[in-house]
Design a protein around this motif. Structure first.
Motif, mmCIF file in Angstrom:
data_model
loop_
_atom_site.group_PDB
_atom_site.id
_atom_site.type_symbol
_atom_site.label_atom_id
_atom_site.label_comp_id
_atom_site.label_asym_id
_atom_site.label_seq_id
_atom_site.Cartn_x
_atom_site.Cartn_y
_atom_site.Cartn_z
ATOM 1 N N LEU A 194 0.811 -1.216 0.000
ATOM 2 C CA LEU A 194 0.000 0.000 0.000
ATOM 3 C C LEU A 194 0.846 1.268 0.000
ATOM 4 N N ALA A 195 2.017 1.202 0.595
ATOM 5 C CA ALA A 195 2.859 2.391 0.698
ATOM 6 C C ALA A 195 3.507 2.776 -0.625
ATOM 7 N N PHE A 196 3.416 1.916 -1.633
ATOM 8 C CA PHE A 196 4.171 2.166 -2.857
ATOM 9 C C PHE A 196 3.312 2.280 -4.112
ATOM 10 N N VAL A 197 2.035 1.823 -4.063
ATOM 11 C CA VAL A 197 1.205 1.930 -5.264
ATOM 12 C C VAL A 197 0.846 3.392 -5.505
ATOM 13 N N GLN A 198 0.613 3.730 -6.790
ATOM 14 C CA GLN A 198 0.356 5.120 -7.169
ATOM 15 C C GLN A 198 -1.038 5.336 -7.741
ATOM 16 N N GLN A 199 -1.637 4.316 -8.316
ATOM 17 C CA GLN A 199 -2.944 4.469 -8.933
ATOM 18 C C GLN A 199 -4.056 4.267 -7.910
ATOM 19 N N ARG A 200 -5.131 5.032 -8.097
ATOM 20 C CA ARG A 200 -6.231 4.987 -7.143
ATOM 21 C C ARG A 200 -6.887 3.602 -7.088
ATOM 22 N N TRP A 201 -7.092 2.989 -8.242
ATOM 23 C CA TRP A 201 -7.741 1.688 -8.274
ATOM 24 C C TRP A 201 -6.864 0.625 -7.620
ATOM 25 N N GLN A 202 -5.544 0.812 -7.688
ATOM 26 C CA GLN A 202 -4.641 -0.119 -7.028
ATOM 27 C C GLN A 202 -4.774 -0.033 -5.502
ATOM 28 N N ASN A 203 -4.902 1.197 -5.006
ATOM 29 C CA ASN A 203 -5.102 1.385 -3.573
ATOM 30 C C ASN A 203 -6.375 0.694 -3.094
ATOM 31 N N VAL A 204 -7.457 0.881 -3.849
ATOM 32 C CA VAL A 204 -8.737 0.277 -3.468
ATOM 33 C C VAL A 204 -8.649 -1.247 -3.524
ATOM 34 N N LEU A 205 -8.032 -1.764 -4.582
ATOM 35 C CA LEU A 205 -7.920 -3.215 -4.750
ATOM 36 C C LEU A 205 -7.140 -3.857 -3.609
ATOM 37 N N ILE A 206 -5.976 -3.281 -3.273
ATOM 38 C CA ILE A 206 -5.144 -3.865 -2.220
ATOM 39 C C ILE A 206 -5.817 -3.707 -0.855
ATOM 40 N N SER A 207 -6.530 -2.592 -0.662
ATOM 41 C CA SER A 207 -7.256 -2.394 0.594
ATOM 42 C C SER A 207 -8.350 -3.446 0.753
#
Length: 294
Positions: A194-207
């Motif tokens: 989570l500390a390294f992703v940059q795209q919004r959808w990536q944040n939501v997916l990993i969360s």
């Protein structure tokens, strides 16, 4: 009439309620013989302690201190037994797991709405932290977050549902301990990413992955705590484990909030490390899959 019955059943003077419970147990066991208990006989110990039938309770007053003292003595003895040689390792390992899992899960999960709001305002990852002074304007701090923030928070919360359903189907096939260990380690890995992703959808997916995976760990932990402790100390063990989990949840929430504005990577690494450590610690627990509890 039942001679020599357990005095705890009627110690409060609720004989009719005790008989009703016995009828339910009798029906649940599907016993072919009819239920013939009409009254309960108090033992000498129960009579001397002051227990009475419901119709003799009016006007009766007795001190509660003997019962309170006895309760604390039983609690102290149960607690001591949890740290004796036979159960010491299990107790300590489960305390570590409860603390690390609650610290990591609640420390991060309760902050997801705030982190999504920051992404909505400033873009980038969770750790691209900016303030109104950095952008030259304080107006953005007073703006309400967009509806997407609430949708993302909802998706993260509902992500627990697939994990709960998955736990039902794999608990007996895979085993409690492997699921708990892999769940906590994978949860820690997802927090690290989570500390390294940059795209919004990536944040939501990993969360969402974090929510779905970590809830499997909670489910397996509840099962293991039930199976690993003997019946006579199980309630004491549950209370102790729940207490340390609450402490971990409070500390995780407070510490994460204090460190997230200092350097976002620090609380992320802290949560990831504790979850991974707790998952690896679970490997020291006995495997109870397919065994009867005692």
């Amino acid at each position: 009439m039942i001679k020599g019955s357990n005095p705890d059943q009627v110690q409060a003077g609720r004989e009719e309620d005790s008989i009703y419970v016995l009828k339910q147990v009798h029906a649940s066991n599907r016993c072919p013989n009819p239920f013939k208990v009409e009254a309960l006989a108090l033992s000498e110990k129960c009579i001397s302690s002051g227990a009475r039938r419901p119709d003799n309770l009016s006007g009766q007053s007795s001190s509660c201190w003997p019962q309170i003292t006895e309760t604390f003595e039983k609690l102290a003895e149960s607690t001591k037994e949890l740290f004796r040689r036979r159960l010491r390792r299990t107790t300590l390992v489960l305390l570590v797991i409860n603390f690390t899992l609650a610290f990591g899960y609640y420390g991060l999960f309760l902050w997801f709405p705030e982190l999504f709001s920051r992404i909505d305002k400033y873009g980038g990852s969770f750790c691209d932290v900016k303030t109104g002074n950095d952008t030259g304007s304080n107006s953005s701090e007073c703006e309400s977050p967009s509806n997407e923030v609430y949708i993302e928070s909802f998706l993260t919360s509902i992500s627990n549902l697939p994990g709960n359903i998955l736990s039902i189907f794999i608990v007996e096939k895979v085993g409690r301990k492997p699921i708990l260990a892999s769940s906590m380690v994978l949860s820690g890995l997802s927090v690290f990413l989570l500390a390294f992703v940059q795209q919004r959808w990536q944040n939501v997916l990993i969360s969402c992955l974090f929510g779905a995976i970590s809830v499997c760990g909670f489910n397996m932990l509840d099962v293991l705590q039930t199976e690993l402790f003997p019946t006579h100390v199980r309630s004491t063990a549950f209370g102790m484990q729940t207490g340390i989990a609450r402490i971990g949840a409070i500390l995780g929430n407070v510490i994460f909030g204090q460190l997230v504005d200092v350097n976002c990577v620090i609380p992320m690494l802290l949560v990831a490390s504790l979850l991974t450590f707790g998952g690896l610690s679970s490997l020291a627990l006995p495997n109870m899959t397919g065994l009867d509890i005692h």
